[in-house]
Write an enzyme that holds these catalytic residues in place. Structure first.
Site, short mmCIF file in Angstrom:
data_model
loop_
_atom_site.label_atom_id
_atom_site.label_comp_id
_atom_site.label_asym_id
_atom_site.label_seq_id
_atom_site.Cartn_x
_atom_site.Cartn_y
_atom_site.Cartn_z
N ASN A 110 41.57 81.69 96.42
CA ASN A 110 40.61 82.29 95.50
C ASN A 110 39.24 81.66 95.65
OD1 ASN A 110 39.47 80.93 92.82
ND2 ASN A 110 41.40 79.89 93.32
N PHE A 114 34.18 80.75 88.86
CA PHE A 114 34.01 80.62 87.40
C PHE A 114 33.48 81.90 86.76
CE2 PHE A 114 33.22 75.69 87.57
CZ PHE A 114 34.58 75.48 87.76
N SER A 177 36.56 72.44 91.44
CA SER A 177 36.66 73.78 92.00
C SER A 177 35.80 73.86 93.24
CB SER A 177 36.22 74.83 90.98
OG SER A 177 37.18 74.96 89.99
N ASN A 179 34.46 76.44 94.50
CA ASN A 179 33.68 77.68 94.56
C ASN A 179 32.37 77.65 93.80
OD1 ASN A 179 35.85 78.90 96.08
ND2 ASN A 179 36.98 78.94 94.15
N THR A 180 31.97 76.48 93.34
CA THR A 180 30.65 76.31 92.71
C THR A 180 29.91 75.28 93.55
OG1 THR A 180 31.43 76.88 90.50
CG2 THR A 180 29.44 75.53 90.62
N LYS A 217 39.73 66.58 86.08
CA LYS A 217 40.55 67.29 87.08
C LYS A 217 39.93 67.14 88.45
CE LYS A 217 42.74 71.73 88.06
NZ LYS A 217 43.11 73.04 87.50
N ASN A 246 43.35 70.23 91.80
CA ASN A 246 42.83 71.59 91.93
C ASN A 246 43.29 72.19 93.27
OD1 ASN A 246 41.07 73.90 91.48
ND2 ASN A 246 39.93 72.55 90.10
C1 LIG Z 1 43.03 82.52 90.86
C2 LIG Z 1 42.89 81.09 90.48
C3 LIG Z 1 41.86 80.70 89.63
C4 LIG Z 1 41.71 79.36 89.27
N1 LIG Z 1 40.70 79.01 88.42
C5 LIG Z 1 40.60 77.72 88.00
C6 LIG Z 1 39.61 77.34 87.06
O1 LIG Z 1 38.84 78.17 86.56
N2 LIG Z 1 39.53 76.03 86.71
C7 LIG Z 1 40.39 75.09 87.21
O2 LIG Z 1 40.29 73.92 86.83
N3 LIG Z 1 41.36 75.42 88.09
C8 LIG Z 1 41.48 76.71 88.49
N4 LIG Z 1 42.48 77.05 89.37
C9 LIG Z 1 43.35 75.99 89.92
C10 LIG Z 1 44.68 75.86 89.18
O3 LIG Z 1 44.46 75.49 87.84
C11 LIG Z 1 45.58 74.81 89.85
O4 LIG Z 1 44.97 73.54 89.76
C12 LIG Z 1 45.86 75.10 91.32
O5 LIG Z 1 45.95 76.50 91.55
C13 LIG Z 1 47.13 74.43 91.82
O6 LIG Z 1 48.27 74.88 91.13
P1 LIG Z 1 49.23 76.07 91.69
O7 LIG Z 1 49.51 75.75 93.12
O8 LIG Z 1 50.43 76.03 90.83
O9 LIG Z 1 48.45 77.33 91.53
C14 LIG Z 1 42.62 78.39 89.77
C15 LIG Z 1 43.67 78.79 90.60
C16 LIG Z 1 43.82 80.11 90.96
C17 LIG Z 1 44.96 80.51 91.86
#
Ligand SMILES: Cc1cc2nc3c(=O)[nH]c(=O)nc-3n(C[C@H](O)[C@H](O)[C@H](O)COP(=O)(O)O)c2cc1C
Length: 357
Positions: A110, A114, A177, A179-180, A217, A246
């Protein structure tokens, strides 16, 4: 529980992933998704930061960016949920497409950037929830981000913390993240020290009877020096814990073209190994003094248990739900209880960091 996911999944997968996610949020908002919580085994009860979790399995940030389905997700069986990331002002995020499924790899890429409705909408939903006697029981955090065009990043986290400290059970400073632009540079020693100091001051200025714990985080893509710095600053600053981790900007060999060329953060199964290794390292560097939340690639009770043994007091997942549906939380929770029992642990707390002993 009645699991509708096997019926709805083929339909959802006909839509692009972002549309499918939007439909999922809409369905959850109707309140019509069948959601018996099932039973939380007593061994899963966890007390962390003085907060009582009925189970240690949480919903990671990014699923509910606008705090629209907090109660629905708690009712599905999560021990805690973390809406956000929220930025002070609403912003559209990156252009679409910005979310990609990697079905065979059980992964997601992704670069949402934000996208969210902003702090006012987020806080108002949490206020309405606070005033609703029929809200679901459970712990609700708030994950803070910064607007893309904010120059002094700390300003945005301070604004978020001030507004949400009275409304959330815990706060997360998300500086990881991918992406910022520039965000992850805040993980460096000097900027991190200043940022956390300012957010802790903002929390103190709220003069609450009980301060919500403040967590940081972090990314999985850190040098040895970064990790040592983060651990040192986390301990000396007085924050309450870390979320590890993350998404990753790495592209392990199993990620095929053309998707491996898509910019953004990779999550799901390929992130499990790297994020668990960082978690283990951070547990060692912080000497077990700070509760850690393990995230990255959890898709089973065994994965959750491995994070706990590596040093996590709590765990979170998101990506596996894309492929397993919301009923996965029951499976993870119940399998985890079985593994604790198998190994003679009477509680999660007893198993935290077991691999270090
Ligand atoms: C589509 C998507 C959007 C995410 N948006 C955020 C976010 O806004 N803030 C954040 O701290 N982590 C965000 N994450 C990261 C997740 O909170 C998590 O840390 C990461 O995906 C690892 O866990 P997973 O493998 O179970 O998905 C996002 C993940 C995905 C897949």
């Amino acid at each position: 529980m009645i699991d509708l996911f096997p019926i709805t999944a083929p339909l959802l997968f006909r839509f692009d992933p972002e549309t499918a996610h939007g439909l999922t949020i809409k369905a959850l908002k109707t309140g019509l998704v069948p959601a018996p919580r099932g039973r939380d085994e007593p061994s899963l009860r966890s007390r962390v930061w003085g907060l009582d979790f009925t189970n240690p399995v949480g919903l990671a940030a990014g699923f509910d960016k606008n705090a629209e389905v907090v109660d629905a997700m708690l009712r599905l069986g999560f021990g805690f949920v973390e809406p956000g990331s929220v930025t002070p002002r609403p912003q559209p995020g990156n252009p679409r497409p910005r979310l990609f499924r990697l079905v065979e790899q059980g992964a997601v890429i992704n670069r949402m950037g934000f996208n969210n409705q902003g702090l006012d909408a987020f806080a108002e939903r949490l206020e309405r929830r606070r005033d609703n006697p029929r809200r679901a029981a459970g712990i609700v955090g708030a994950n803070l981000g910064k607007n893309k065009d904010t120059v002094d990043a700390a300003d945005d986290y301070v604004i978020g913390a001030r507004r949400l400290a009275p409304l959330a059970d815990y706060l997360v400073v998300n500086v990881s993240s991918p992406n910022t632009p520039g965000l992850r540079a805040l993980q460096g020693r000097a900027p991190l020290r200043e940022l956390l100091g300012r957010v802790l001051d903002a929390r103190a200025a709220c003069k609450l009877a009980r301060n919500p714990p403040l967590l940081l985080k972090i990314a999985p893509d850190l040098t040895a020096e970064d990790k040592a710095d983060i651990a040192a600053v986390a301990l000396e600053s007085g924050i309450d814990g870390l979320i590890v981790s993350n998404t990753t900007i790495a592209r392990p060999a199993e990620i095929p073209e053309p998707l491996r060329a898509e910019a953004g953060g990779l999550s799901g199964r390929p992130l499990f190994g790297p994020s668990t290794a960082v978690l283990k390292e951070i547990y060692g560097l912080t000497g077990g003094k700070l509760p850690l939340v393990g995230a990255g690639g959890i898709a089973s009770g065994a994965d959750a248990y491995a994070k706990i043994r590596a040093g996590a007091s709590l765990v979170q997942f998101y990506s596996a739900m894309v492929y397993g549906g919301p009923a996965l939380v029951h499976r993870i929770r119940d399998e985890l209880a079985g593994l604790l029992r198998r190994d003679g642990f009477e509680s999660v707390a007893e198993a935290v960091g077991a691999d270090h002993r």
